[in-house]
Design an enzyme around this catalytic site. Structure first.
Site, PDB file in Angstrom:
ATOM      1  N   LYS A 154     -32.571 -75.363 -42.584  1.00 23.54           N
ATOM      2  CA  LYS A 154     -33.122 -76.856 -42.825  1.00 23.54           C
ATOM      3  C   LYS A 154     -34.725 -76.416 -43.312  1.00 23.54           C
ATOM      4  CE  LYS A 154     -32.552 -78.036 -38.504  1.00 23.54           C
ATOM      5  NZ  LYS A 154     -32.146 -79.471 -38.368  1.00 23.54           N
ATOM      6  N   ARG A 155     -35.267 -77.314 -43.889  1.00 24.75           N
ATOM      7  CA  ARG A 155     -36.725 -77.100 -44.281  1.00 24.75           C
ATOM      8  C   ARG A 155     -37.481 -76.563 -43.215  1.00 24.75           C
ATOM      9  NH1 ARG A 155     -38.180 -78.472 -49.778  1.00 24.75           N
ATOM     10  NH2 ARG A 155     -40.456 -77.882 -49.009  1.00 24.75           N
ATOM     11  N   THR A 173     -28.750 -84.809 -41.116  1.00 24.81           N
ATOM     12  CA  THR A 173     -27.600 -84.545 -41.846  1.00 24.81           C
ATOM     13  C   THR A 173     -27.014 -83.472 -41.874  1.00 24.81           C
ATOM     14  OG1 THR A 173     -28.734 -84.301 -43.880  1.00 24.81           O
ATOM     15  CG2 THR A 173     -27.883 -86.531 -43.346  1.00 24.81           C
ATOM     16  N   LYS A 185     -39.506 -79.254 -36.607  1.00 29.90           N
ATOM     17  CA  LYS A 185     -38.261 -78.922 -36.412  1.00 29.90           C
ATOM     18  C   LYS A 185     -37.755 -77.741 -35.455  1.00 29.90           C
ATOM     19  CE  LYS A 185     -37.105 -80.490 -41.173  1.00 29.90           C
ATOM     20  NZ  LYS A 185     -35.810 -81.641 -41.159  1.00 29.90           N
ATOM     21  N   HIS A 187     -37.100 -93.328 -44.302  1.00 32.03           N
ATOM     22  CA  HIS A 187     -36.514 -92.082 -43.905  1.00 32.03           C
ATOM     23  C   HIS A 187     -37.466 -91.142 -42.954  1.00 32.03           C
ATOM     24  CE1 HIS A 187     -32.961 -92.013 -46.773  1.00 32.03           C
ATOM     25  NE2 HIS A 187     -33.897 -92.661 -47.555  1.00 32.03           N
ATOM     26  N   LYS A 213     -22.736 -81.789 -40.589  1.00 28.88           N
ATOM     27  CA  LYS A 213     -22.041 -80.939 -41.422  1.00 28.88           C
ATOM     28  C   LYS A 213     -21.633 -79.790 -40.451  1.00 28.88           C
ATOM     29  CE  LYS A 213     -24.931 -82.272 -45.305  1.00 28.88           C
ATOM     30  NZ  LYS A 213     -26.191 -81.946 -46.171  1.00 28.88           N
TER      31      LYS A 213
HETATM   32  C1  GL7 Z   1     -35.628 -87.189 -44.481  1.00 30.75           C
HETATM   33  C2  GL7 Z   1     -35.509 -86.937 -42.960  1.00 30.75           C
HETATM   34  O1  GL7 Z   1     -36.493 -86.127 -42.489  1.00 30.75           O
HETATM   35  C3  GL7 Z   1     -33.977 -86.639 -42.331  1.00 30.75           C
HETATM   36  O2  GL7 Z   1     -34.108 -86.646 -41.046  1.00 30.75           O
HETATM   37  C4  GL7 Z   1     -33.062 -87.510 -42.887  1.00 30.75           C
HETATM   38  O3  GL7 Z   1     -32.011 -87.085 -42.373  1.00 30.75           O
HETATM   39  C5  GL7 Z   1     -33.277 -87.584 -44.159  1.00 30.75           C
HETATM   40  C6  GL7 Z   1     -32.234 -88.565 -44.832  1.00 30.75           C
HETATM   41  O4  GL7 Z   1     -32.238 -89.865 -44.425  1.00 30.75           O
HETATM   42  O5  GL7 Z   1     -34.687 -88.120 -44.748  1.00 30.75           O
HETATM   43  N1  GL7 Z   1     -36.902 -88.047 -44.623  1.00 30.75           N
HETATM   44  C7  GL7 Z   1     -37.561 -87.212 -45.253  1.00 30.75           C
HETATM   45  O6  GL7 Z   1     -38.692 -87.688 -45.862  1.00 30.75           O
HETATM   46  N2  GL7 Z   1     -36.936 -86.113 -45.548  1.00 30.75           N
HETATM   47  C8  GL7 Z   1     -35.747 -85.944 -44.899  1.00 30.75           C
HETATM   48  O7  GL7 Z   1     -34.903 -85.021 -45.232  1.00 30.75           O
HETATM   49  C9  GL7 Z   1     -37.555 -85.124 -46.554  1.00 30.75           C
END
Ligand code: GL7
Length: 837
Positions: free
Chosen positions: A570-571, A678, A576, A379, A682
């Site tokens: 978002k975080r 994601t 970002k 991820h 949305k």
């Molecule tokens: C993340 C990615 O940063 C994010 O871009 C992705 O949409 C999500 C789900 O696949 O996974 N990877 C990660 O470590 N975090 C995310 O949100 C915390």
């Protein structure tokens, strides 16, 4: 106005399921009967003393009863079918509130609202009583929740395995503009959605040492692990409904309890506290979610959490398998275990240990079963997010697993050496153990070696994995790699959160889109229908009014619902680039101050998101946003044309209010940094237009909605790399862009930090010294693109058309599509629908 309670324990509702539909009046009276029974027999209160929370709990139990009824049939159906199961292992499940979602998925929402109103209760108010289970940090945890919804909706047999954190993601407070963290006591009023299953408890070992021994009557040597500590895992089951199906899957979350809760020796020696100390140490394991998003410090407790929930889950998977099959030889034919990032990757070593030490398999056979069972989803591309555990720590906590990892590594590297005889650097890169300095176990390498399938979460991300982060593994096993672009559930992210738009869509094209999101394409045929466009716009406007009221209640700021709602939620993370957004806000402000007469398109810029408590730079950005808000919102010369809002404690429930009311979606990460995103999906689903870079899933969103309906700006991944290769010089942009210079100068002047002139120096330093996320390089393009956004927004009819096209063309990003792809290409699982009653 409620009926008398009766002692029927099962409420004979048959709503939303197949079977004979009851007439509306009977349904309403049955719902009311169920509610009053639960109020009396679950809460033990009557109408005189019941408070809103009692009514919420009674209602939750009504819905839970419906779910359990379906669950019981689902469990029977799956067992009889001896079907292949998906086991989704994830350290995080960010489920959001359950009640509204349960009602929607059961098809009971409107009837329930009516039945409650009929006895003077407001459904919306009761829904607000539910504590949000915040058992995740952000996108990764929320993805797992969307996946559970789609797995069930698609009738795929699945269990989500995770951790029942007693404290979820911290509550974010804003004090004098700074983030302050408070504990999230989400369980303090109980949790009606879970069922503890002490009968399925498992024992988990930690520490100690290993020894070789000979089994009775056996010539072969075996290894056994003599542990120092035993912890008990108690599963807590949460039913997961799907939309329009009688299937109900499970989320099974593990709680740690002490093995020997009470040390009798210590007690007898007069040491009462010592007698219960072990209990506290054990229970600590599932106490609290680590609040880091994308960074992993090698903390011992976190490794304990990971091993704990994975070991519990594997024992449970094996128990279920042996219930229906005679041995574990065919485990991979009936179980697909997916590793949600590397957090559960220790499962590879644990399954090997179980097969070899506990079930006496030979290495080769055990290894084949293991590899065929596991799949691994990566991820992130961020190097600091790749988990590595010090060998010392690992060996202390999991001595047997370290031995097994060494053996896996030994055999693996021998294979690599055959294929690349004179390439020691490659061996070093592929090794499960990082050498040089402190030796560390590389969890991503363990996950790659132990899985038959490896996937990224967006097309660009998967390409970058192949070219960079996992390049050596890709060269070794290209066929293991595939892309599975992320998706979101349209149930929570449109049907539930935006009921007005959902209704308009269903009135226009029917409601098949709820489970077949590509059907939204049919909206395109209505683009030239003026009445439809007006209705669309009126709904956005109503949603913006609702959000305006919420903002006023939350932070006391009055915003203009006719202004453009420009939203970044978002975080908080440097990559970002919330910072670039604030710099744009300051630039707009500067223009208003300098040229008060100029025409501007009014904006409300809304931020939401938590910063990891230890992430100083992210916390400083939170402070800067709030400080800028203070100045801009209170400057009479701005005259309400620009407002800045930081909404504290962004979470799933708040997100459900924000997406439907947004005009502009900020997806502005540095190209090559965001694996997917994601939230971007949305927003578009709810008819917001995106301003974004070619990063993560933005690339595919733009492909789908069309370049004309997407505001693109900024460097590409290749350009970022090229720029860095020749040496990125942020000063160049400062010196040559007068608006950017002025913006940084205003921050440096202390305008936003009265009495603390140096407060934001670290931000200026970061921008001007190395600017690792290319804010300076992308700034001019971003501002220019925002001007284009403003001009477009002025032509409201054009904007609405673009918004409709975004919604109409976003079908690809349904989590149903994502899950169907995983099911077909990685898990090889088939639907097992539960027959209607
Ligand atoms: C993340 C990615 O940063 C994010 O871009 C992705 O949409 C999500 C789900 O696949 O996974 N990877 C990660 O470590 N975090 C995310 O949100 C915390």
């Amino acid at each position: 106005r409620l009926p008398e309670s009766n002692t029927e324990t099962e409420v004979p509702l048959s709503l939303g399921s197949a079977g004979v539909a009851l007439d509306a009046e009977t349904q309403v009276s049955q719902i009311q009967q169920a509610l009053v029974n639960n109020l009396h027999w679950v809460q033990g209160k009557d109408e005189q003393f019941a408070n809103a929370h009692d009514y919420y709990t009674a209602l939750a139990h009504s819905v839970r009863n419906q779910l359990l009824k379906k669950r019981i049939r689902t469990a029977k159906t799956y067992a009889e079918a001896k079907a292949k199961n998906v086991y989704y292992l994830s350290a995080e499940f960010l489920m959001g509130r359950q009640l509204g979602n349960g009602l929607i998925n059961l098809g009971m929402y409107d009837t329930m609202r009516h039945a409650l109103a009929d006895c003077g209760l407001d459904l919306d108010e009761l829904l607000e009583r539910e504590a949000e289970p915040g058992l995740g940090n952000g996108g990764l945890g929320r993805l797992a929740a969307c996946f559970m919804d789609s797995l069930t909706t698609l009738n795929l047999p699945a269990i989500g395995y995770g951790i029942r954190y007693e404290f979820g993601i911290f509550t974010q407070l804003i004090r004098q503009g700074h983030q302050v963290e408070a504990p999230d006591k989400w369980l303090s009023y109980g949790n009606p959605w879970e069922i503890a299953r002490p009968d399925y408890r498992v024992e988990i070992k930690f520490g100690g040492h290993t020894e070789v021994y000979k089994k009775d009557g056996d010539d072969d040597y075996q290894v056994r692990w003599i542990q120092a500590q035993t912890v008990i895992g108690i599963p807590h089951d949460v039913p997961v409904p799907g939309y329009g199906t009688d299937n109900v899957n499970l989320l099974r979350l593990w709680k740690a309890e002490a093995g020997e809760a009470f040390d009798l020796d210590a007690f007898n020696a007069g040491d009462y506290f010592g007698a219960v100390a072990n209990k506290m140490i054990s229970e600590n394991i599932t106490k609290v979610l680590y609040p880091n998003d994308e960074t992993r410090q090698g903390k011992e407790l976190r490794l304990q959490q990971q091993y704990f929930f994975v070991a519990c889950s594997l024992q449970d998977i094996i128990r279920l398998h042996l219930r229906d099959h005679s041995n574990l030889g065919n485990l991979a034919e009936f179980s697909a275990i997916q590793l949600n990032d590397t957090h559960p990757a220790i499962g590879v070593a644990e399954l090997m240990r179980l097969l070899i030490d506990e079930y006496s398999f030979e290495w080769a056979a055990a290894w084949q079963i293991t590899q065929r069972t596991f799949g691994y989803t990566n991820h992130t591309l961020m190097p600091e997010a790749l988990e590595k555990w010090s060998v010392d720590l690992f060996g202390k906590l999991l001595p047997r697993h370290l031995e097994i990892i060494y053996e896996i590594n030994h055999r693996f590297l021998a294979q690599v050496k055959l294929r690349y005889p004179n390439d020691p650097d490659r061996l070093e890169r592929l090794s499960l153990i990082e050498e040089g300095g402190e030796r560390r176990v590389r969890m991503a390498n363990l996950a790659c070696v132990g899985s038959h399938a490896i996937n990224g979460v967006a097309a660009l991300h998967t390409e970058l994995l192949k070219q960079e982060v996992l390049q050596d593994f890709y060269e070794l096993w290209p066929d293991k790699f595939s892309n599975k672009t992320n998706g979101i559930t349209p149930r929570r992210w449109l049907l539930q959160c935006n009921p007005r738009l959902a209704q308009l869509i269903s009135e226009t094209i029917g409601d098949s889109w709820i489970t077949n999101l590509d059907d939204l394409k049919q909206l395109e045929a209505h683009l030239d229908d003026e009445a439809f466009r007006h209705a669309w716009q009126a709904i956005k406007q109503e949603n913006k009014w609702s959000l305006a009221r919420y903002i006023h209640d939350a932070v006391g700021i009055e915003v203009n619902p006719d202004s453009m709602f420009d939203v970044q939620i978002k975080r908080i993370h440097e990559y970002k680039r919330q910072l670039m957004n604030v710099l744009h806000v300051i630039t707009l402000y500067n223009r208003m101050v300098q040229n008060p007469g100029d025409h501007v398109v009014p904006r409300t810029v809304i931020f939401g998101g938590k910063a990891a408590p230890g992430y100083a730079m992210a916390k400083l950005v939170v402070k800067l946003i709030n400080a800028v808000a203070d100045v801009v919102n209170n400057d009479p010369s701005v005259n309400g044309r620009l407002k800045v809002v930081f909404l504290p404690n962004y979470n799933v429930s708040q997100a459900q209010r924000l997406f439907p009311a947004s005009d502009l979606s900020e997806q502005i990460s540095t190209a090559g940094m965001e694996a997917s995103g994601t939230g971007n999906m949305k927003f578009a689903l709810n008819g917001a237009l995106t301003i974004g870079t070619l990063d993560g899933a933005n690339v595919e969103i733009r492909e789908e909605v069309g370049a004309d309906n997407f505001f693109l700006f900024g460097l590409t991944t290749e350009q970022v790399a090229a720029c860095k290769a020749v040496g990125h010089n942020p000063w160049y942009y400062y010196d040559t862009n007068p608006e950017l210079k002025r913006t940084l100068d205003v921050i440096a002047s202390g305008l936003f930090s009265p009495g603390e002139p140096d407060l934001f120096l670290p931000i200026l330093d970061s921008l001007l010294v190395d600017d690792p996320y290319m804010v300076m390089a992308d700034f001019a393009a971003y501002v220019q693109c925002q001007e284009h956004v403003s001009r477009t927004y002025e032509d409201r009819d054009r904007w609405v058309r673009m918004a409709i096209l975004n919604t109409a063309r976003i079908g690809k990003f349904s989590a149903d599509r994502t899950i169907a792809d995983y099911a077909r290409e990685i898990w090889k699982v088939k639907a097992v629908p539960v027959a209607g009653e």
